[in-house]
Enzyme design. Structure first.
Site, PDB file in Angstrom:
ATOM      1  N   LYS A 167       0.834  -1.208   0.000  1.00 48.12           N
ATOM      2  CA  LYS A 167       0.000   0.000   0.000  1.00 48.12           C
ATOM      3  C   LYS A 167       0.868   1.257   0.000  1.00 48.12           C
ATOM      4  CE  LYS A 167      -4.433  -1.167   0.020  1.00 48.12           C
ATOM      5  NZ  LYS A 167      -4.388  -2.586   0.034  1.00 48.12           N
TER       6      LYS A 167
ATOM      7  N   LYS B  62      -1.245 -10.435  -9.076  1.00 47.99           N
ATOM      8  CA  LYS B  62      -2.524 -11.136  -8.910  1.00 47.99           C
ATOM      9  C   LYS B  62      -3.666 -10.374  -9.578  1.00 47.99           C
ATOM     10  CE  LYS B  62      -4.371  -9.360  -4.539  1.00 47.99           C
ATOM     11  NZ  LYS B  62      -5.052  -9.643  -3.293  1.00 47.99           N
TER      12      LYS B  62
ATOM     13  N   LYS C 183      -9.159  -6.365  -7.740  1.00 44.93           N
ATOM     14  CA  LYS C 183     -10.183  -5.346  -7.974  1.00 44.93           C
ATOM     15  C   LYS C 183      -9.563  -3.970  -8.104  1.00 44.93           C
ATOM     16  CE  LYS C 183     -13.488  -7.307  -4.705  1.00 44.93           C
ATOM     17  NZ  LYS C 183     -12.755  -7.288  -3.409  1.00 44.93           N
TER      18      LYS C 183
HETATM   19  P1  TYM Z   1     -10.937  -9.215  -0.970  1.00 43.79           P
HETATM   20  O1  TYM Z   1     -12.181  -8.388  -1.036  1.00 43.79           O
HETATM   21  O2  TYM Z   1      -9.688  -8.627  -1.508  1.00 43.79           O
HETATM   22  O3  TYM Z   1     -11.148 -10.594  -1.723  1.00 43.79           O
HETATM   23  C1  TYM Z   1     -12.229 -11.478  -1.438  1.00 43.79           C
HETATM   24  C2  TYM Z   1     -11.753 -12.923  -1.551  1.00 43.79           C
HETATM   25  O4  TYM Z   1     -11.234 -13.193  -2.863  1.00 43.79           O
HETATM   26  C3  TYM Z   1      -9.951 -13.784  -2.770  1.00 43.79           C
HETATM   27  N1  TYM Z   1      -9.135 -13.334  -3.928  1.00 43.79           N
HETATM   28  C4  TYM Z   1      -8.434 -14.143  -4.735  1.00 43.79           C
HETATM   29  N2  TYM Z   1      -8.270 -15.479  -4.740  1.00 43.79           N
HETATM   30  C5  TYM Z   1      -7.511 -16.010  -5.732  1.00 43.79           C
HETATM   31  N3  TYM Z   1      -6.917 -15.270  -6.713  1.00 43.79           N
HETATM   32  C6  TYM Z   1      -7.050 -13.924  -6.749  1.00 43.79           C
HETATM   33  N4  TYM Z   1      -6.488 -13.211  -7.721  1.00 43.79           N
HETATM   34  C7  TYM Z   1      -7.825 -13.301  -5.722  1.00 43.79           C
HETATM   35  N5  TYM Z   1      -8.189 -12.005  -5.450  1.00 43.79           N
HETATM   36  C8  TYM Z   1      -8.970 -12.055  -4.348  1.00 43.79           C
HETATM   37  C9  TYM Z   1      -9.377 -13.270  -1.453  1.00 43.79           C
HETATM   38  O5  TYM Z   1      -8.393 -14.150  -0.959  1.00 43.79           O
HETATM   39  C10 TYM Z   1     -10.604 -13.241  -0.579  1.00 43.79           C
HETATM   40  O6  TYM Z   1     -10.838 -14.503   0.015  1.00 43.79           O
HETATM   41  N6  TYM Z   1      -9.512  -8.666   3.811  1.00 43.79           N
HETATM   42  C11 TYM Z   1     -10.420  -9.405   2.922  1.00 43.79           C
HETATM   43  C12 TYM Z   1     -11.894  -9.261   3.275  1.00 43.79           C
HETATM   44  C13 TYM Z   1     -12.255  -9.661   4.656  1.00 43.79           C
HETATM   45  C14 TYM Z   1     -12.229 -10.969   5.243  1.00 43.79           C
HETATM   46  C15 TYM Z   1     -12.701 -10.810   6.558  1.00 43.79           C
HETATM   47  C16 TYM Z   1     -11.844 -12.209   4.752  1.00 43.79           C
HETATM   48  C17 TYM Z   1     -12.730  -8.828   5.613  1.00 43.79           C
HETATM   49  N7  TYM Z   1     -12.993  -9.511   6.754  1.00 43.79           N
HETATM   50  C18 TYM Z   1     -12.782 -11.918   7.445  1.00 43.79           C
HETATM   51  C19 TYM Z   1     -11.935 -13.313   5.648  1.00 43.79           C
HETATM   52  C20 TYM Z   1     -12.379 -13.140   6.950  1.00 43.79           C
HETATM   53  C21 TYM Z   1     -10.230  -8.889   1.508  1.00 43.79           C
HETATM   54  O7  TYM Z   1      -9.790  -7.799   1.289  1.00 43.79           O
HETATM   55  O8  TYM Z   1     -10.711  -9.725   0.526  1.00 43.79           O
END
Ligand code: TYM
Length: 331
Positions: free
Chosen positions: A112, A194, A197
């Protein structure tokens, strides 16, 4: 019994990385009868600058996308994080027992720092809030993609520390990652980073609700190398290998089968074949999304019901925690 919790940020559209890395497992766990809580993590989203208008629509779009993927509010609790006040309450408590040194080590902060001039205080607390999300529901299993492992490790560390100091309160949460489908999907524009979003180039990812034309274009423009054979070699040929992983994960065909079918085909033609197949696989999700997004009142209602069910569970944990630390407040 398993208790499941996971979350997703409501910024930008749901893409294939999210779907294959996490959401497919969410649906599977909900369907196997485990108690599951899924949160739209809006408080995590605001740790970096967001446009307020996009955020509100993003929350509804994410709700519609998750339902379109098969998340069923009858079988799980789907809720908006900020509607359940206990998340920030518990975050504060856990932050009080977590050192700055521990938080400063996060790799995510370094990433970040490269993009943002200044980091908000909340960005340091990001993984503590995530730990609070998980521990409030006493979750044992957390279905996520592999990029979340370090956050999960911190959540376990915090849980163990709390239990040791105040007595057994939280089960230790485990990441739920199944080998194949959760390999980190890569950007279509740069197969070394990766699929995300927050990537500025929309051609870097395929969103679940992209039109057939968009999917075809993105596949055609996907960066591969100058060799034209369709073969799987993630080390030497990350671009084409990423396409094979996407194709295989979505259709259920093995990578071997796909390579055999593509024998003699050049990557250019293969990309068109692949796009045609994934357009069909995603068609029902896309169509369902477009129906649901026309029903904002229904979506609001799903989130409202989810929040009250989540609150009922979170309230119990909060009472227990507040007793253990000696403030003993019921909310
Ligand atoms: P976020 O919103 O970035 O992503 C949501 C989920 O998608 C998975 N993911 C991926 N998996 C494989 N390849 C990729 N390119 C890829 N991009 C995203 C992420 O691993 C995730 O599972 N901090 C978390 C959100 C969160 C959370 C939680 C997760 C908030 N509270 C409690 C688990 C438990 C996040 O930013 O995910």
């Amino acid at each position: 019994p398993k208790r499941v919790l996971s979350g997703i940020q409501p910024t930008g559209s749901l893409h294939l990385g999210n779907y294959l890395g996490a959401i497919k497992k969410w649906v599977h766990l909900q369907d196997s009868g485990d108690e599951a809580f899924y949160s739209i993590a809006d408080l995590h989203a605001i740790t970096v600058p967001q446009d307020p208008r996009n955020l509100r629509t993003g929350i509804l779009e994410m709700t519609a996308s998750l339902l379109a993927c098969g998340i069923d509010p009858e079988k799980c609790v789907l809720f908006q994080q900020s509607k359940v006040l206990y998340h920030t309450q518990l975050c504060w408590v856990l932050a009080s027992f977590t050192t700055m040194a521990k938080l400063g080590q996060q790799a995510q902060l370094r990433e970040k720092r490269e993009i943002l001039q200044e980091l908000s205080t909340a960005l340091y607390l990001y993984p503590v809030l995530q730990a609070a999300d998980i521990l409030l529901y006493k979750a044992t299993h957390v279905p996520v993609g592999e990029d979340q492992i370090s956050h999960l490790n911190l959540a376990s560390f915090i849980a163990r520390g709390f239990n040791k100091r105040f007595g057994d309160t939280f089960p230790i949460p485990h990441p739920f990652i199944n080998e194949d489908s959760s390999r980190r999907l890569k950007s279509l524009r740069n197969p070394l980073s990766k699929m995300s979003k927050s990537d500025n180039d929309p051609r870097s990812r395929i969103n679940l609700c992209d039109s057939p034309e968009e999917i075809l274009l993105k596949c055609k423009k996907a960066v591969t190398d100058c060799s034209s054979a369709v073969e799987y070699d993630p080390e030497k040929r990350p671009g084409i290998s990423n396409l094979l992983v996407i194709h295989s994960s979505l259709t259920g065909k093995t990578i071997d089968t796909i390579c055999q079918e593509a024998a003699g085909m050049e990557t250019g033609n293969y990309k068109i074949t692949m796009a045609t197949e994934i357009i069909e696989v995603l068609r029902p999700i896309r169509e369902r999304f477009h129906e649901l997004i026309k029903e904002p009142a229904y979506l609001e209602d799903v989130l409202e019901t989810g929040a009250s069910r989540a609150s009922a569970c979170a309230r119990e944990t909060w009472q227990e925690v507040s007793k253990r630390i000696g403030i003993d407040t019921s909310l």
